[in-house]
Design a protein around this motif. Structure first.
Motif, PDB file in Angstrom:
ATOM      1  N   LEU B 121       0.831  -1.205   0.000  1.00  0.00           N
ATOM      2  CA  LEU B 121       0.000   0.000   0.000  1.00  0.00           C
ATOM      3  C   LEU B 121       0.866   1.255   0.000  1.00  0.00           C
ATOM      4  O   LEU B 121       0.552   2.236  -0.657  1.00  0.00           O
ATOM      5  CB  LEU B 121      -0.906   0.028   1.232  1.00  0.00           C
ATOM      6  CG  LEU B 121      -2.243  -0.660   1.117  1.00  0.00           C
ATOM      7  CD1 LEU B 121      -2.924  -0.712   2.467  1.00  0.00           C
ATOM      8  CD2 LEU B 121      -3.138   0.081   0.114  1.00  0.00           C
ATOM      9  N   ALA B 122       1.964   1.184   0.751  1.00  0.00           N
ATOM     10  CA  ALA B 122       2.808   2.371   0.885  1.00  0.00           C
ATOM     11  C   ALA B 122       3.653   2.620  -0.358  1.00  0.00           C
ATOM     12  O   ALA B 122       3.915   3.757  -0.714  1.00  0.00           O
ATOM     13  CB  ALA B 122       3.719   2.229   2.108  1.00  0.00           C
ATOM     14  N   LEU B 123       4.048   1.563  -1.045  1.00  0.00           N
ATOM     15  CA  LEU B 123       5.057   1.750  -2.094  1.00  0.00           C
ATOM     16  C   LEU B 123       4.645   1.388  -3.519  1.00  0.00           C
ATOM     17  O   LEU B 123       5.310   1.797  -4.467  1.00  0.00           O
ATOM     18  CB  LEU B 123       6.327   0.958  -1.732  1.00  0.00           C
ATOM     19  CG  LEU B 123       6.995   1.323  -0.403  1.00  0.00           C
ATOM     20  CD1 LEU B 123       8.159   0.384  -0.119  1.00  0.00           C
ATOM     21  CD2 LEU B 123       7.478   2.765  -0.412  1.00  0.00           C
ATOM     22  N   ASP B 124       3.578   0.624  -3.699  1.00  0.00           N
ATOM     23  CA  ASP B 124       3.217   0.228  -5.064  1.00  0.00           C
ATOM     24  C   ASP B 124       2.080   1.070  -5.645  1.00  0.00           C
ATOM     25  O   ASP B 124       1.300   1.650  -4.920  1.00  0.00           O
ATOM     26  CB  ASP B 124       2.805  -1.247  -5.096  1.00  0.00           C
ATOM     27  CG  ASP B 124       3.984  -2.167  -4.851  1.00  0.00           C
ATOM     28  OD1 ASP B 124       5.136  -1.692  -4.873  1.00  0.00           O
ATOM     29  OD2 ASP B 124       3.739  -3.361  -4.611  1.00  0.00           O
ATOM     30  N   ARG B 125       1.997   1.078  -6.966  1.00  0.00           N
ATOM     31  CA  ARG B 125       0.905   1.777  -7.628  1.00  0.00           C
ATOM     32  C   ARG B 125      -0.368   0.926  -7.576  1.00  0.00           C
ATOM     33  O   ARG B 125      -0.324  -0.283  -7.319  1.00  0.00           O
ATOM     34  CB  ARG B 125       1.248   2.022  -9.101  1.00  0.00           C
ATOM     35  CG  ARG B 125       2.298   3.076  -9.369  1.00  0.00           C
ATOM     36  CD  ARG B 125       2.279   3.421 -10.862  1.00  0.00           C
ATOM     37  NE  ARG B 125       2.206   2.192 -11.652  1.00  0.00           N
ATOM     38  CZ  ARG B 125       3.253   1.529 -12.101  1.00  0.00           C
ATOM     39  NH1 ARG B 125       4.478   1.960 -11.844  1.00  0.00           N
ATOM     40  NH2 ARG B 125       3.100   0.432 -12.803  1.00  0.00           N
ATOM     41  N   ALA B 126      -1.496   1.574  -7.876  1.00  0.00           N
ATOM     42  CA  ALA B 126      -2.784   0.895  -7.827  1.00  0.00           C
ATOM     43  C   ALA B 126      -2.820  -0.325  -8.754  1.00  0.00           C
ATOM     44  O   ALA B 126      -3.280  -1.399  -8.358  1.00  0.00           O
ATOM     45  CB  ALA B 126      -3.895   1.873  -8.200  1.00  0.00           C
ATOM     46  N   ASP B 127      -2.328  -0.176  -9.990  1.00  0.00           N
ATOM     47  CA  ASP B 127      -2.408  -1.297 -10.932  1.00  0.00           C
ATOM     48  C   ASP B 127      -1.520  -2.458 -10.502  1.00  0.00           C
ATOM     49  O   ASP B 127      -1.861  -3.622 -10.732  1.00  0.00           O
ATOM     50  CB  ASP B 127      -2.093  -0.838 -12.360  1.00  0.00           C
ATOM     51  CG  ASP B 127      -0.706  -0.248 -12.483  1.00  0.00           C
ATOM     52  OD1 ASP B 127      -0.100   0.095 -11.454  1.00  0.00           O
ATOM     53  OD2 ASP B 127      -0.216  -0.126 -13.622  1.00  0.00           O
ATOM     54  N   GLN B 128      -0.403  -2.160  -9.848  1.00  0.00           N
ATOM     55  CA  GLN B 128       0.456  -3.232  -9.345  1.00  0.00           C
ATOM     56  C   GLN B 128      -0.227  -3.992  -8.218  1.00  0.00           C
ATOM     57  O   GLN B 128      -0.167  -5.216  -8.148  1.00  0.00           O
ATOM     58  CB  GLN B 128       1.764  -2.633  -8.818  1.00  0.00           C
ATOM     59  CG  GLN B 128       2.608  -1.995  -9.891  1.00  0.00           C
ATOM     60  CD  GLN B 128       3.883  -1.423  -9.304  1.00  0.00           C
ATOM     61  OE1 GLN B 128       3.852  -0.449  -8.570  1.00  0.00           O
ATOM     62  NE2 GLN B 128       4.996  -2.052  -9.603  1.00  0.00           N
ATOM     63  N   ARG B 129      -0.871  -3.255  -7.345  1.00  0.00           N
ATOM     64  CA  ARG B 129      -1.549  -3.915  -6.219  1.00  0.00           C
ATOM     65  C   ARG B 129      -2.695  -4.781  -6.716  1.00  0.00           C
ATOM     66  O   ARG B 129      -2.904  -5.890  -6.221  1.00  0.00           O
ATOM     67  CB  ARG B 129      -2.076  -2.856  -5.236  1.00  0.00           C
ATOM     68  CG  ARG B 129      -0.968  -1.989  -4.670  1.00  0.00           C
ATOM     69  CD  ARG B 129      -1.358  -1.348  -3.354  1.00  0.00           C
ATOM     70  NE  ARG B 129      -2.543  -0.522  -3.407  1.00  0.00           N
ATOM     71  CZ  ARG B 129      -2.557   0.784  -3.666  1.00  0.00           C
ATOM     72  NH1 ARG B 129      -1.418   1.420  -3.934  1.00  0.00           N
ATOM     73  NH2 ARG B 129      -3.685   1.455  -3.660  1.00  0.00           N
ATOM     74  N   LEU B 130      -3.412  -4.294  -7.723  1.00  0.00           N
ATOM     75  CA  LEU B 130      -4.519  -5.084  -8.257  1.00  0.00           C
ATOM     76  C   LEU B 130      -3.994  -6.334  -8.971  1.00  0.00           C
ATOM     77  O   LEU B 130      -4.538  -7.434  -8.791  1.00  0.00           O
ATOM     78  CB  LEU B 130      -5.355  -4.215  -9.204  1.00  0.00           C
ATOM     79  CG  LEU B 130      -6.687  -4.776  -9.693  1.00  0.00           C
ATOM     80  CD1 LEU B 130      -7.453  -5.477  -8.601  1.00  0.00           C
ATOM     81  CD2 LEU B 130      -7.537  -3.660 -10.302  1.00  0.00           C
ATOM     82  N   ALA B 131      -2.939  -6.171  -9.740  1.00  0.00           N
ATOM     83  CA  ALA B 131      -2.334  -7.327 -10.405  1.00  0.00           C
ATOM     84  C   ALA B 131      -1.886  -8.352  -9.364  1.00  0.00           C
ATOM     85  O   ALA B 131      -2.107  -9.553  -9.505  1.00  0.00           O
ATOM     86  CB  ALA B 131      -1.144  -6.875 -11.261  1.00  0.00           C
ATOM     87  N   SER B 132      -1.280  -7.856  -8.310  1.00  0.00           N
ATOM     88  CA  SER B 132      -0.800  -8.686  -7.221  1.00  0.00           C
ATOM     89  C   SER B 132      -1.939  -9.479  -6.578  1.00  0.00           C
ATOM     90  O   SER B 132      -1.810 -10.677  -6.309  1.00  0.00           O
ATOM     91  CB  SER B 132      -0.189  -7.744  -6.185  1.00  0.00           C
ATOM     92  OG  SER B 132       0.808  -8.357  -5.472  1.00  0.00           O
ATOM     93  N   LEU B 133      -3.052  -8.822  -6.360  1.00  0.00           N
ATOM     94  CA  LEU B 133      -4.235  -9.484  -5.796  1.00  0.00           C
ATOM     95  C   LEU B 133      -4.683 -10.627  -6.696  1.00  0.00           C
ATOM     96  O   LEU B 133      -4.971 -11.736  -6.225  1.00  0.00           O
ATOM     97  CB  LEU B 133      -5.369  -8.462  -5.643  1.00  0.00           C
ATOM     98  CG  LEU B 133      -6.752  -9.037  -5.279  1.00  0.00           C
ATOM     99  CD1 LEU B 133      -6.753  -9.591  -3.869  1.00  0.00           C
ATOM    100  CD2 LEU B 133      -7.840  -7.970  -5.429  1.00  0.00           C
TER     101      LEU B 133
END
Lengths: 206, 206
Positions: B121-133
DNA sequence: TAATAAACATGACATATGTCATGTTTATGG
DNA sequence: CCATAAACATGACATATGTCATGTTTATTA
């Protein structure tokens, strides 16, 4: 049992352990403040938690069930750390149900804290998170002062930024505003909370 | 001991418990998927964790050491939950050091996960976090499909948004892009991961 | 104490994400 | 199966925060 505990001192520029190091020991903070940090290949950092006397780390809980530390532990100033071999620690817990229950409760509370932090990152603004950090530290680390509450831990604007997930520049700008509004004063070595109520209000403002 | 476990079924619109409810019971997911949610007075929500069969919650660990649930637990579709009185559970752990050690390890891992999420949450962009999920769910919840990996859990764009700390609109836009780039397809009831490698690359891109 | 590095400060500008509005498609339950 | 609600979609625009640059002040430590 107690004879298996060893004490070590560290200074500002040391590492207690680094991300990726094997988790041979279990640690307890005896004196001072320790920060748990994760970093990216590009050099960005995120401070997960400040540990104070009595805290176990286990900051990265993989010390219990993993091979390597998922984050590093760095002193904020001079600290004293107690260590015990993981194996001895496990044996001690196995023989001592009360101790095991205490650890379960401690971990439960730590998990709670971590989830609260997740919520703050997801839903609050930068200035609210920073205000929240200062309020929290005033309670955990502050001592009374004629003009408010003094924090005893050294904490730069960059430290604050890493703790609330913003850039150093943004932390500086917000702190400048807090200073203008007489909520805080001072810099890293001598931080003063001048208006705790004001900060609390800001932290929970919609 | 086992006779103190009771099973309950819940549907999509039920609550297993709500934020603030007293923590009388200790829970285990038997079947289906449960989400742990925290919300703000203004109605914004943040999903902390999806629990699947075998998971303890203890999502909010205060079930162990606190008075009231710090978050709510909601089924994602039909679920079956096992419950035991907190007191019986504590007694069982106290008599059974192996079980207590397992819980310590489980909580350690959960704490670790929570801290990893904080870092994202602190360091990644929104699209990276969604891809990660999506990558994570493909592994935990996916079944093979001629065109990729199918997720068995129903998950709307809004669910995804709450899980990675963005707005529903942003989640929809990012998913539209992922669809255009042939990384995923489908909507809530039938989500398909079409290019796991592509998503993984995106998740860890600088 | 002087030299050097760290911390703090602030402007100008870029950009990711949020907000609000409106419409279409898809699913759900009576 | 129809009516209604939920989910998905997309544009236009606002704004919080990030990025880069430059300078000053304050702390370290040689």
């Amino acid at each position: 049992m107690l004879q298996e505990l060893t004490e070590t001192r560290y200074g500002k520029h040391d590492y207690i352990f680094r991300e990726g190091d094997p988790t041979e020991y279990f640690h307890i903070v005896k004196e001072g403040t320790v920060k748990c940090v994760k970093s990216t290949p590009e050099g960005k950092e995120c401070t997960l938690k400040m540990l104070m006397p009595g805290d176990l780390f286990c900051c990265d809980a993989a010390a219990f069930d993993g091979a390597s530390h998922p984050g590093s532990a760095q002193p904020m100033g001079d600290v004293s750390i107690l260590r015990m071999k993981k194996k001895s620690y496990f044996e001690m817990l196995r023989r001592n149900p009360d101790a095991a229950m205490e650890v379960i409760k401690y971990l439960g509370n730590r998990l709670n804290e971590a989830q609260e932090k997740t919520k703050d990152l997801a839903l609050d603004r930068a200035d609210q998170r920073l205000a929240s950090l200062l309020v929290d530290l005033a309670a955990r680390n502050g001592i009374p002062d004629p003009n408010g509450i003094r924090l005893t831990v050294r904490m730069t604007r960059e430290d604050m930024a890493n703790m609330v997930g913003i850039t150093t520049e943004t932390a500086i700008r917000i702190m400048s505003r807090f200073k203008r509004d007489r909520l805080v004063s001072g810099t890293a070595n001598r931080l003063l909370i001048r208006d705790l109520k004001g900060l609390k209000a800001l932290a929970s403002a919609s």
